[in-house]
Write an enzyme that holds these catalytic residues in place. Structure first.
Site: not given
Length: 464
Positions: A164, A398
């Site tokens: 992070h 996808d």
């Protein structure tokens, strides 16, 4: 990797960018990055059903993922590097050397694919084998790690752990979607607006906050602690995870109820906008207050917001790195439990959002010390907070095998943290992750669902 009986390790390899990669080989951290320096990694898990039984996991899917990852790293070279903090440097930075790459694990699991990728109650520990550990030591920290796991002949998952302190949710999900696009079409070239922007000059730091934040971290267990080891919260044993949904109908009904109540108030400003975010998070605050009962004092709510459009001058949306500011508000518990509790919460959250719009960096001199102290002891954080955002569009990732069946933020394992994502269901505005002990989870789900029913029937929610 820890020993998980349900997991069979097939391979651990390193995926490197091609030699023609064109991106900086060294990248400094800004004060936005340094806020999260030792914060625990963010772990996302994408579940995909096999498109057909003819597609081989080991012969087709894994090679395509590896090759497309290498090609994607051409544009995201810092992801293949490591975070370092040399003795002569005031702040840490990312460096990339020839031969560096991203660790990818390939595994097989005996766990139930449809159970894990569902919305029902699942033990949080069931997800741990599916996300990789981020390679981190005192002197060096990887940026990301990836794990691809096959579930018998049902489907597979892609687990991603990212540091992070190097990239926020917008940057990490932009990388994931670029990787997915290149997996479909290897010749795909991102547009200039899709390419990550590494120009650190777009982040103004006239107060030298980067050095101030770096010093705050060095002073924790210091006085010159340059360790890059991460601090992990203690996860309580026996917690379960569930996914709840805010549908368009839910949000609209809540909005209508709030507006109808407000219209009766002669001070109501008809031009004021009530966002879906404010309505949904206000509802979660009220549900939490109802679950916890008649406690005294305040319930705190905090959230991270993208600062790119809030800074002056604005930062391009494709900026690579962290660019987050924090908003917060406190709510009296007894008021949250009243009939108009959701109106109060919605108003206060909306004010907190407007406050960020008016001065995103107000109080920023103190953020470094606040984050370093909180990360050093997560138990001090007793505020409701959020992870992720429905705006990231993670369900659009996808890779050529169909859109995800489910996306989970595995690292959000606290009852105080609600992960937010978009949804594969067009009727749903956002999915909400909830983590609780099983009996508390059952009660929370009941409160969540009954609340909608009472609003739809125009009853007083405080009577439920």
């Amino acid at each position: 990797m820890a020993n998980f009986p349900s997991l069979k390790l097939i391979e651990v390899c390193k995926v490197s960018p091609p030699p023609t990669a064109a991106a900086p080989s060294s990248l400094p951290l800004t004060f936005f990055d340094l806020m999260w320096l030792r914060f625990h990694p963010i772990q996302r898990l994408f579940f995909y059903e096999f498109p057909s039984n003819e597609v081989s996991f080991h012969d087709v899917i894994v090679p395509k993922l590896k090759n497309s990852l290498s090609l994607t790293l051409r544009h995201y070279l810092p992801l293949a590097g490591n975070l370092v903090w040399p003795s002569e440097s005031d702040v840490p930075f990312i460096e990339f050397a020839e031969g560096d790459g991203v660790s990818m694990t390939v595994a097989e699991s005996d766990d139930n694919f449809y159970h894990l990728s569902g919305n029902g109650f699942r033990e949080v520990s069931e997800f741990h084998p599916l996300v990789p550990q981020l390679p981190v030591s005192h002197n060096r920290a990887a940026v990301i790690a990836i794990q691809v796991t096959k579930f018998q002949n049902k489907g597979f998952s892609i687990g991603i752990s990212n540091h992070h302190g190097i990239l926020d949710g917008r940057s990490s999900t932009s990388f994931i979607k670029s990787w997915a696009q290149i997996c479909i079409e290897e010749s795909f070239i991102p547009t200039p607006k899709q390419m990550p922007l590494y120009d650190r000059s777009v982040i103004n730091d006239p107060k030298d906050l980067a050095k101030i934040y770096a010093k705050a971290w060095k002073d924790v267990e210091g006085p010159n602690n340059k360790s890059l080891n991460l601090k992990f919260p203690q996860t309580k044993h026996g917690l379960v995870r569930s996914t709840l949904e805010f549908t368009h109908q839910n949000i609209q009904k809540l909005k209508e109820w709030i507006l109808n109540k407000k219209i009766k108030n002669e001070n109501f400003d008809s031009s004021s906008h009530i966002s879906s975010f404010a309505i949904a998070t206000a509802y979660l605050c009220v549900c939490t207050a109802k679950l916890e009962g008649l406690k005294e004092g305040k319930l705190w709510f905090g959230f991270a917001a993208d600062a790119r459009t809030r800074l002056k001058p604005q930062v391009p949306l494709n900026y690579f790195g962290n660019c987050l500011v924090g908003g917060y508000t406190s709510l009296e518990r007894f008021e949250l439990l009243s009939e108009n509790g959701i109106i109060l919460a919605c108003d206060e959250i909306s004010k907190a959002i407007r406050k960020l719009d008016d001065g995103a960096l107000n109080g920023s001199e103190n953020w470094g010390s606040m984050m370093s102290q909180a990360t050093n002891d997560y138990s001090k954080i007793q505020a409701i907070s959020l992870a992720g955002s429905p705006r990231f569009g993670v369900y659009n990732a996808d890779f050529g095998f169909g859109k995800p069946k489910k996306v989970e933020i595995v690292s959000a394992e606290s009852p105080y943290v609600f992960p937010l994502t978009d949804s594969q269901n067009s009727d749903v505005v956002m999915e909400i992750g909830v983590v609780r002990e099983r009996d508390e989870m059952e009660a929370f789900v009941t409160i969540f669902n009954q609340g909608f029913e009472s609003f739809f029937n125009d009853q007083h929610w405080d009577h439920c």
